[in-house]
Design an enzyme around this catalytic site. Structure first.
Site, PDB file in Angstrom:
ATOM      1  N   CYS A  70     -15.913  -6.831 -42.006  1.00 36.85           N
ATOM      2  CA  CYS A  70     -15.178  -8.089 -41.819  1.00 36.85           C
ATOM      3  C   CYS A  70     -14.140  -8.271 -42.917  1.00 36.85           C
ATOM      4  O   CYS A  70     -13.074  -8.815 -42.689  1.00 36.85           O
ATOM      5  CB  CYS A  70     -16.133  -9.265 -41.775  1.00 36.85           C
ATOM      6  SG  CYS A  70     -17.224  -9.344 -43.200  1.00 36.85           S
ATOM      7  N   GLU A  77     -20.376 -16.920 -39.951  1.00 38.00           N
ATOM      8  CA  GLU A  77     -19.640 -15.949 -40.777  1.00 38.00           C
ATOM      9  C   GLU A  77     -18.912 -15.044 -39.783  1.00 38.00           C
ATOM     10  O   GLU A  77     -19.531 -14.201 -39.133  1.00 38.00           O
ATOM     11  CB  GLU A  77     -20.614 -15.114 -41.628  1.00 38.00           C
ATOM     12  CG  GLU A  77     -21.647 -15.933 -42.404  1.00 38.00           C
ATOM     13  CD  GLU A  77     -21.076 -16.614 -43.638  1.00 38.00           C
ATOM     14  OE1 GLU A  77     -19.953 -16.262 -44.045  1.00 38.00           O
ATOM     15  OE2 GLU A  77     -21.761 -17.500 -44.183  1.00 38.00           O
TER      16      GLU A  77
HETATM   17  P1  NAD Z   1     -20.599 -10.122 -31.703  1.00 40.42           P
HETATM   18  O1  NAD Z   1     -20.070 -11.486 -31.909  1.00 40.42           O
HETATM   19  O2  NAD Z   1     -20.244  -9.405 -30.462  1.00 40.42           O
HETATM   20  O3  NAD Z   1     -22.212 -10.124 -31.746  1.00 40.42           O
HETATM   21  C1  NAD Z   1     -22.920 -10.550 -32.856  1.00 40.42           C
HETATM   22  C2  NAD Z   1     -24.327 -10.933 -32.443  1.00 40.42           C
HETATM   23  O4  NAD Z   1     -24.283 -12.028 -31.540  1.00 40.42           O
HETATM   24  C3  NAD Z   1     -25.121  -9.836 -31.744  1.00 40.42           C
HETATM   25  O5  NAD Z   1     -26.436  -9.865 -32.222  1.00 40.42           O
HETATM   26  C4  NAD Z   1     -25.073 -10.277 -30.293  1.00 40.42           C
HETATM   27  O6  NAD Z   1     -26.174  -9.827 -29.524  1.00 40.42           O
HETATM   28  C5  NAD Z   1     -25.117 -11.771 -30.425  1.00 40.42           C
HETATM   29  N1  NAD Z   1     -24.560 -12.501 -29.294  1.00 40.42           N
HETATM   30  C6  NAD Z   1     -23.550 -12.117 -28.471  1.00 40.42           C
HETATM   31  N2  NAD Z   1     -23.280 -13.092 -27.576  1.00 40.42           N
HETATM   32  C7  NAD Z   1     -24.131 -14.110 -27.841  1.00 40.42           C
HETATM   33  C8  NAD Z   1     -24.348 -15.397 -27.261  1.00 40.42           C
HETATM   34  N3  NAD Z   1     -23.607 -15.836 -26.239  1.00 40.42           N
HETATM   35  N4  NAD Z   1     -25.309 -16.170 -27.785  1.00 40.42           N
HETATM   36  C9  NAD Z   1     -26.058 -15.765 -28.831  1.00 40.42           C
HETATM   37  N5  NAD Z   1     -25.910 -14.551 -29.417  1.00 40.42           N
HETATM   38  C10 NAD Z   1     -24.953 -13.746 -28.930  1.00 40.42           C
HETATM   39  O7  NAD Z   1     -20.164  -9.341 -33.009  1.00 40.42           O
HETATM   40  P2  NAD Z   1     -20.218  -7.762 -33.250  1.00 40.42           P
HETATM   41  O8  NAD Z   1     -19.207  -7.136 -32.373  1.00 40.42           O
HETATM   42  O9  NAD Z   1     -21.636  -7.320 -33.201  1.00 40.42           O
HETATM   43  O10 NAD Z   1     -19.759  -7.673 -34.782  1.00 40.42           O
HETATM   44  C11 NAD Z   1     -18.449  -7.529 -35.203  1.00 40.42           C
HETATM   45  C12 NAD Z   1     -17.872  -8.858 -35.621  1.00 40.42           C
HETATM   46  O11 NAD Z   1     -18.635  -9.414 -36.682  1.00 40.42           O
HETATM   47  C13 NAD Z   1     -16.466  -8.742 -36.179  1.00 40.42           C
HETATM   48  O12 NAD Z   1     -15.669  -9.773 -35.676  1.00 40.42           O
HETATM   49  C14 NAD Z   1     -16.657  -8.905 -37.671  1.00 40.42           C
HETATM   50  O13 NAD Z   1     -15.529  -9.362 -38.363  1.00 40.42           O
HETATM   51  C15 NAD Z   1     -17.771  -9.872 -37.704  1.00 40.42           C
HETATM   52  N6  NAD Z   1     -18.428  -9.832 -39.018  1.00 40.42           N
HETATM   53  C16 NAD Z   1     -18.277 -10.893 -39.872  1.00 40.42           C
HETATM   54  C17 NAD Z   1     -18.841 -10.853 -41.146  1.00 40.42           C
HETATM   55  C18 NAD Z   1     -18.694 -11.990 -42.127  1.00 40.42           C
HETATM   56  O14 NAD Z   1     -19.404 -12.024 -43.107  1.00 40.42           O
HETATM   57  N7  NAD Z   1     -17.803 -12.940 -41.925  1.00 40.42           N
HETATM   58  C19 NAD Z   1     -19.553  -9.720 -41.531  1.00 40.42           C
HETATM   59  C20 NAD Z   1     -19.647  -8.659 -40.634  1.00 40.42           C
HETATM   60  C21 NAD Z   1     -19.104  -8.735 -39.365  1.00 40.42           C
END
Ligand code: NAD
Length: 473
Positions: A263, A229
């Site tokens: 998002c 997502e």
């Molecule tokens: P992010 O991708 O930086 O991190 C999300 C999660 O992934 C965190 O828990 C982080 O620790 C983990 N992570 C980071 N690198 C990783 C790796 N290499 N391997 C495994 N896990 C890893 O996202 P963010 O900055 O925390 O959140 C914002 C983003 O989330 C925005 O792009 C937003 O649009 C998206 N988002 C999407 C939805 C949806 O339903 N589509 C909902 C909310 C947020």
């Protein structure tokens, strides 16, 4: 041991630290989850429904503490309360729907004589949930709840940016003895997330597109399913004749809620050129009526940026747009107060698709507005994106709005609102288009069924075929 620190978004001070779970610890937690999963899946659905409702009760008991911790994690108070309430209601909602969705289907074959079938659902095992910082509580549970009811156990890895709510959450889970090993939480960043993927049977991830790619690669190495997502760049299209006041109210609300760190926030507006100026004026007036949420966390409308680096991304998109001819109608300034960083509700005109503000995720309270001369051009602009999470249409005639919505490449489109998909999503299904996600619907019946393997038992009540004349068959 990796020691991680978290910043308080209202003060900019790093005032909380914790140890990230090591690779060995993650392995151990998943093993515990795997051991618990056998009994959890073998128990009746009634038992799982009862236990999940006990989990909801624990959120009432520990609710104040979870809300308080979430408020420090995110710098906003009201939405923190909404998050806990939402998980409470989602738990009850999924628990109520589960018996119907997971009911075993059986019956005679429609194409083979003397054969009937039993369609069984078999949980995958341990589901890893990796969640982001913008809604730490809701996005840790929105996928975990259906997975649990379907018979999986879960290990959640929340974002390291917002770790404080985990302490009271873990206590809430521990207060329900039946949840031991059923819901586990590990803390840490990318390394912990990778270790989780290496051990679980299925991973569901909410976060950015770049991280989503890494998750998909890691899941591919393990050959496990992954549901992603990801980010959005949701568009609203406003047709001539639409109620502009209604459109402006709804667009501003969507764009500034949670400081735009959503998002499915409206991040682009396309409006019929004939009503462009009037809409921009209304957006400006409504944005100007909103205030920043300081000095007190209980005052004002728009909270601080949760993740300080996000403020710089928003500012740089605005600078890029202005350098290419955009006009900031209102807002647009970063405001610092006591170490936190805020931005007022912002309207930007004279934008086009050469600007990052119109093509990349912004995650800030910014409303860029672009005009179109024909509806076809408006739809083309909406679809000129790599994203496709959701969107909105405002039209005088709701059937016309529906027609335009059908042409938009997005998983859910609100008509004459920006928030409707959120209200109906436990019922209707919604797949992301483009790079906004893969892996089935997070809503509707599909969200529970994507956490089970479908297994067919085929029963022959007649004769088996003879061995003679095999070559002539
Ligand atoms: P992010 O991708 O930086 O991190 C999300 C999660 O992934 C965190 O828990 C982080 O620790 C983990 N992570 C980071 N690198 C990783 C790796 N290499 N391997 C495994 N896990 C890893 O996202 P963010 O900055 O925390 O959140 C914002 C983003 O989330 C925005 O792009 C937003 O649009 C998206 N988002 C999407 C939805 C949806 O339903 N589509 C909902 C909310 C947020």
């Amino acid at each position: 041991m990796t020691h991680l620190n978290a910043i308080n978004p209202r003060t900019g001070v790093s005032d909380y630290s914790f140890e990230a779970a090591s690779v060995a610890q993650v392995k151990q937690v998943v093993q515990t989850g795997r051991a618990a999963q056998k009994a959890w899946a073998a128990s009746s659905l009634e038992h799982r429904v009862r236990v999940m409702n006990l989990f909801a009760d624990s959120l009432v008991v520990f609710g104040d503490r979870i809300r308080e911790a979430l408020t420090i994690d995110t710098g906003r108070k009201k939405i923190s309360a909404e998050e806990v309430d939402a998980v409470f209601h989602m738990t009850h909602g999924h628990a109520a729907n589960a018996p119907k969705i997971l009911a075993e289907v059986s019956g005679p074959s429609s194409n083979v004589a003397d054969v009937d079938f039993i369609q069984q659902y078999v949980a995958y095992g341990v589901v890893g949930v990796i969640s982001p910082w913008n809604f730490p509580m809701v996005l840790s549970f929105i996928d975990a709840l259906p997975a649990l009811l379907a018979g999986n156990t879960v290990v959640i890895k929340p974002s390291e940016v917002t770790p404080r709510f985990v302490d009271p959450l873990v206590e809430a889970i521990a207060s329900v003895p039946e949840l031991a090993g059923v819901i586990s939480v590990v803390r840490g960043g990318a390394e912990t997330g990778q270790a989780l993927i290496e051990n679980v049977d299925l991973v569901v991830f909410t976060g950015s597109i770049p991280t989503g790619r890494k998750i998909a690669e890691a899941a591919a190495r393990q050959l496990i399913p992954c549901f992603l997502e990801l980010g959005g760049k949701d568009a609203a299209i406003v047709l001539e004749g639409a109620d502009l006041d209604r459109a402006a109210t709804s667009i501003v609300r969507s764009a500034v809620y949670n400081t735009g760190q959503v998002c499915y926030a409206i991040e682009r507006v396309y409006v019929d050129a004939k009503v462009h100026d009037e809409l921009v004026q209304k957006l400006q007036e409504k944005c100007d009526s909103l205030t920043l949420n300081f000095p007190s966390v209980s005052s004002g409308d728009i909270g601080p940026f949760i993740f300080p680096q996000q403020a710089q991304i928003v500012a740089s998109q605005l600078n890029d747009a202005v350098s290419k001819g955009a006009r900031i109608v209102t807002g647009g300034e970063l405001v610092t107060h006591d170490g936190g960083t805020w931005m007022g509700a912002t309207v930007v005109a004279n934008v086009d698709h050469s600007m990052a503000l119109m093509t990349e995720e912004t995650f800030g309270p910014v409303i860029p507005v672009m005009r179109f001369s024909t509806e076809a051009e408006g739809v083309e602009l909406v679809n000129d994106t790599v994203f496709g999470l959701s969107g909105a249409v405002f039209a005088k005639d709701i059937e016309k709005g529906t027609e335009i919505a059908s042409l938009m490449n997005a998983g859910g489109v609100s008509i004459n609102d920006t928030e409707l998909p959120r209200a109906i999503t436990l019922d209707a299904e919604k797949n992301a288009f483009g790079q906004s996600g893969i892996g089935g619907s997070r809503y509707g019946a599909g969200t529970m069924l994507r956490y089970v393997r479908k297994k067919a038992l085929i029963r022959n009540h007649g004769e088996v075929k003879p061995l003679t004349a095999l070559a002539e068959e």
